[in-house]
Design an enzyme around this catalytic site. Sequence first.
Site, mmCIF file in Angstrom:
data_model
loop_
_atom_site.group_PDB
_atom_site.id
_atom_site.type_symbol
_atom_site.label_atom_id
_atom_site.label_comp_id
_atom_site.label_asym_id
_atom_site.label_seq_id
_atom_site.Cartn_x
_atom_site.Cartn_y
_atom_site.Cartn_z
ATOM 1 N N TRP A 1 59.335 17.489 62.931
ATOM 2 C CA TRP A 1 58.971 16.486 62.056
ATOM 3 C C TRP A 1 60.400 15.763 61.428
ATOM 4 C CZ3 TRP A 1 54.403 17.884 58.396
ATOM 5 C CH2 TRP A 1 53.221 18.020 59.298
ATOM 6 N N LYS A 2 61.291 16.577 61.765
ATOM 7 C CA LYS A 2 62.832 16.436 61.339
ATOM 8 C C LYS A 2 62.671 16.433 59.749
ATOM 9 C CE LYS A 2 64.415 14.610 65.827
ATOM 10 N NZ LYS A 2 65.216 13.973 66.687
ATOM 11 N N HIS B 1 69.269 22.548 67.762
ATOM 12 C CA HIS B 1 68.971 21.025 68.184
ATOM 13 C C HIS B 1 70.258 20.286 68.124
ATOM 14 C CE1 HIS B 1 67.210 17.026 67.425
ATOM 15 N NE2 HIS B 1 66.108 17.626 67.861
ATOM 16 N N GLU C 1 66.889 18.512 75.885
ATOM 17 C CA GLU C 1 66.927 17.276 75.235
ATOM 18 C C GLU C 1 68.339 16.774 75.280
ATOM 19 O OE1 GLU C 1 63.975 17.363 71.650
ATOM 20 O OE2 GLU C 1 65.715 18.137 71.070
ATOM 21 N N SER D 1 62.849 10.903 73.173
ATOM 22 C CA SER D 1 62.363 9.589 73.096
ATOM 23 C C SER D 1 60.941 9.761 73.975
ATOM 24 C CB SER D 1 63.124 8.491 73.691
ATOM 25 O OG SER D 1 64.557 8.325 73.038
HETATM 26 P P1 PGA Z 1 62.732 11.859 69.334
HETATM 27 O O1 PGA Z 1 63.288 13.539 69.043
HETATM 28 O O2 PGA Z 1 61.391 12.144 69.998
HETATM 29 O O3 PGA Z 1 62.465 11.276 68.276
HETATM 30 O O4 PGA Z 1 63.730 11.499 70.347
HETATM 31 C C1 PGA Z 1 62.877 14.407 69.863
HETATM 32 C C2 PGA Z 1 64.096 15.541 69.106
HETATM 33 O O5 PGA Z 1 65.096 15.051 68.799
HETATM 34 O O6 PGA Z 1 63.643 16.580 69.024
#
Ligand code: PGA
Length: 250
Positions: free
Chosen positions: A9-10, A94, A164, A212
């Site tokens: 969720w950041k 991350h 990622e 994404s």
């Molecule tokens: P995103 O983020 O799906 O919005 O690109 C993924 C992440 O950074 O963990």
Amino acid sequence: MAKIVVANWKENPQSQKEAEVLFKGTFLLAKFRENTRIIICPPFPYLYLSGKFKNKKVFLGAQNVGKEEGGSYTGEVSPKMLSDMGADFAIVGHGEERLLGETNEIINAKILNLLKFKLSPILCVGESERDKEGNYLSFVEGQVKDCLLAVPKAQMKNIIIAYEPIWAIGANATREATKEEFMEMKIFIKKVISDIYDGKIAHSIPILYGGSVNPANASQFVDGGKADGLLVGRDSLDPKKFGAILNALN
Ligand code: PGA
């Protein structure tokens, strides 16, 4: 093996109320999905809210952890606190944290700290750009090796790796990876793990794709790219989209 789908969720949502709605929506999605392990990673303050909705199909994770067991470290959160809140996992390394200066050495300390308290690290790795000479491969190799330094063989069953690429994550992403790019990296990471440990560990370690991910591209990574799961940022904030991603895997 059950597919792992991490909801990162950041720094969202902005209120408890919204977080409760999001938890509820995400927990409901898990109901009929036998072969999927969902790990929700909310911001720290919302971890305790999940207790209201907890079930056996959805796991809780944090988005980070401190590198110490506790003590005089302002702003840090210990593995014990996380586990007391019901978390079994924590994202470490991350790309957005690395951009703020987090080094492989710090990430390694965090991983060892998590393992000590029986939490599973979700280790993110990924390059910020792809060069034609293939230097991005040795860059990711360095991340994997340095972050896993001194992690004993017996603990490797508790580690999840998420590839990622920085250029594919978050609002500034230029594009998502292709399934071929992911597959190449998955094989490469497994080779690195095999070099450090052995083929058996390399075979069994889950490698997720993140960056994404959306309902339209989710299956290309899992079916086409043979990802063991996905790490989803933006589209985990909308249960409709997140549900469509889960549907794409089933
Ligand atoms: P995103 O983020 O799906 O919005 O690109 C993924 C992440 O950074 O963990």
